[in-house]
Design an enzyme around this catalytic site. Sequence first.
Site, PDB file in Angstrom:
ATOM      1  N   HIS A 348      19.853 -20.391 -52.887  1.00  0.00           N
ATOM      2  CA  HIS A 348      20.551 -21.012 -51.819  1.00  0.00           C
ATOM      3  C   HIS A 348      21.753 -21.552 -52.110  1.00  0.00           C
ATOM      4  O   HIS A 348      22.997 -21.408 -51.592  1.00  0.00           O
ATOM      5  CB  HIS A 348      19.617 -22.097 -51.060  1.00  0.00           C
ATOM      6  CG  HIS A 348      20.215 -22.778 -50.109  1.00  0.00           C
ATOM      7  ND1 HIS A 348      20.114 -22.191 -48.516  1.00  0.00           N
ATOM      8  CD2 HIS A 348      21.198 -23.826 -49.925  1.00  0.00           C
ATOM      9  CE1 HIS A 348      20.879 -23.190 -47.824  1.00  0.00           C
ATOM     10  NE2 HIS A 348      21.525 -23.935 -48.546  1.00  0.00           N
ATOM     11  N   HIS A 363      27.532 -21.922 -52.354  1.00  0.00           N
ATOM     12  CA  HIS A 363      28.542 -22.942 -53.056  1.00  0.00           C
ATOM     13  C   HIS A 363      29.051 -22.627 -54.554  1.00  0.00           C
ATOM     14  O   HIS A 363      29.494 -23.570 -55.170  1.00  0.00           O
ATOM     15  CB  HIS A 363      27.758 -24.315 -52.899  1.00  0.00           C
ATOM     16  CG  HIS A 363      27.518 -24.693 -51.674  1.00  0.00           C
ATOM     17  ND1 HIS A 363      28.433 -25.012 -50.643  1.00  0.00           N
ATOM     18  CD2 HIS A 363      26.188 -24.712 -51.056  1.00  0.00           C
ATOM     19  CE1 HIS A 363      27.531 -25.366 -49.208  1.00  0.00           C
ATOM     20  NE2 HIS A 363      26.400 -25.262 -49.646  1.00  0.00           N
ATOM     21  N   LYS A 411      30.680 -18.276 -42.255  1.00  0.00           N
ATOM     22  CA  LYS A 411      30.519 -19.511 -42.884  1.00  0.00           C
ATOM     23  C   LYS A 411      31.586 -20.489 -42.319  1.00  0.00           C
ATOM     24  O   LYS A 411      32.673 -20.345 -42.910  1.00  0.00           O
ATOM     25  CB  LYS A 411      30.456 -19.488 -44.550  1.00  0.00           C
ATOM     26  CG  LYS A 411      30.416 -20.709 -45.254  1.00  0.00           C
ATOM     27  CD  LYS A 411      28.728 -21.293 -45.352  1.00  0.00           C
ATOM     28  CE  LYS A 411      28.647 -22.355 -45.881  1.00  0.00           C
ATOM     29  NZ  LYS A 411      27.211 -22.802 -46.075  1.00  0.00           N
TER      30      LYS A 411
END
Length: 479
Positions: A348, A363, A411
């Site tokens: 994730h 990220h 995103k």
Amino acid sequence: MDAKVEQFYRSIYADLTVDREEAQELKDFLTATNPPPDKNVWLRATAFRIGCEFLSEGNKDNNVALLRAINAIVHAIETTRMLPKDGLDGSNFDEDKLTELYTSFFGDLVIDKEENQELMTFFGENGPPKDKLVSCRASAFRIACDFLSEDDKAANIKLLKCINVLVHDFEMTCLQPRPYVLRMEVPPRISIASVGLDASLEQAVQHMWDLDVNRLKPDVDYVVNVQGGKKPWQRGDEAPEPLFTSVNTLNFRSRPTYRAFVALLDNYIAETGVAEKVTDVERREVSTFLSAILNTAPMQFCHKYCHAQKPNDIPRDIAGFKKLLHRIWFELYRRNRNGRDDSSGFEHVFVGEIKDGKVSGMHNWIQLYMEEQKGALDYKGYIKPKSRTDAVTDADDRILTLQFDWNGVEKSVGSSFIGTSPEFEMAIFTTCFLVGGEDNILVLKTEPQEEYELSVKCFSMARGKIGTSYPEARSHYEG
């Protein structure tokens, strides 16, 4: 550390001689500096780069002396920072063949991919015995002396580059890094009990940033093109060009933590609801990555700090901490309600997922770059953080808030550190998760006159595993 090393090398080259006292000084300097394994390639390559500054025109004797001085530095690096690889027996080693290879490679002052692979194969199949490792490397310098030009400095620079490639191949196939041990202890003054959670975390994260000698340098190792800014709700494309203009991907191959990190990025299925299957190869890749980052200063400080704050919960021994890292980051759990183990903290945070028609997580700057290179990621512009001054978002920023499409899925807001090492990001997220809260407010000074007020978010899932973690830039200050 980099400037200190370069200055020391120049002091060694100043008189083009390395006597016994200076040889010991070299070893003492490297031992005291205690660079992590990922700096070994840089240490050696820098010895050659700085050495080029001292090449003489019209004085071959001085240049021979310079090669001997470079060899002395390389010898000090290998003896203090490396060990022979396991399994070297030298039964097939052919010294004459090695001399022939060295001589042929120096002939045209260029080592192409085919020649490079030939030498790697030779060392892999015919590696020297342990008692000949030093002479094997030193012979590259000795033979190179015969190819020094009397008055062509450009040719001699090419020769030094060739020697560096040969020594690199030798070290990659015959040597391995020594285990790294951080000598720094956690200062009692930064304990949570002494200064409170927020102040303690802030100082710990700053320590980890300062210890991260492995992060890449903007405009040197990578070039970012931030282009236009926007508000999170705006949907226009403010960035017609890619986010990354260039990245020196040699770092991804030559630095152990980067190499191990990149190997993990293709192990996952982006869509939630699809069960992940972990192969034996992927398990080994995870173990290799955890071992690599635990051999660095930021992660060793993370371990010491977390254990000091929660001695009953965080194992003291490194093997126990590695198991804990595996559990919170890599054990699979269900992110989708269909009951399948379709996700993990690592997937994730660092790789990214697609859930309910939106990009979730993702990220990490290396993953952003890799996906942009594939044509799978379309950068739409940056979201500018609030600023206490007139600080602008630019290519030197260490934290960017971005908008992008990944495989055609949006995103709208995503934030990432930029140029940081895998070990630093694992260290800060792990620390905040294990001893912090869900919203960890801290100030991080990335340069003497630049700092960010951050909120490091951490949320758990599946009984104590990482659900997500990422940095959110609340404000940006340039003095």
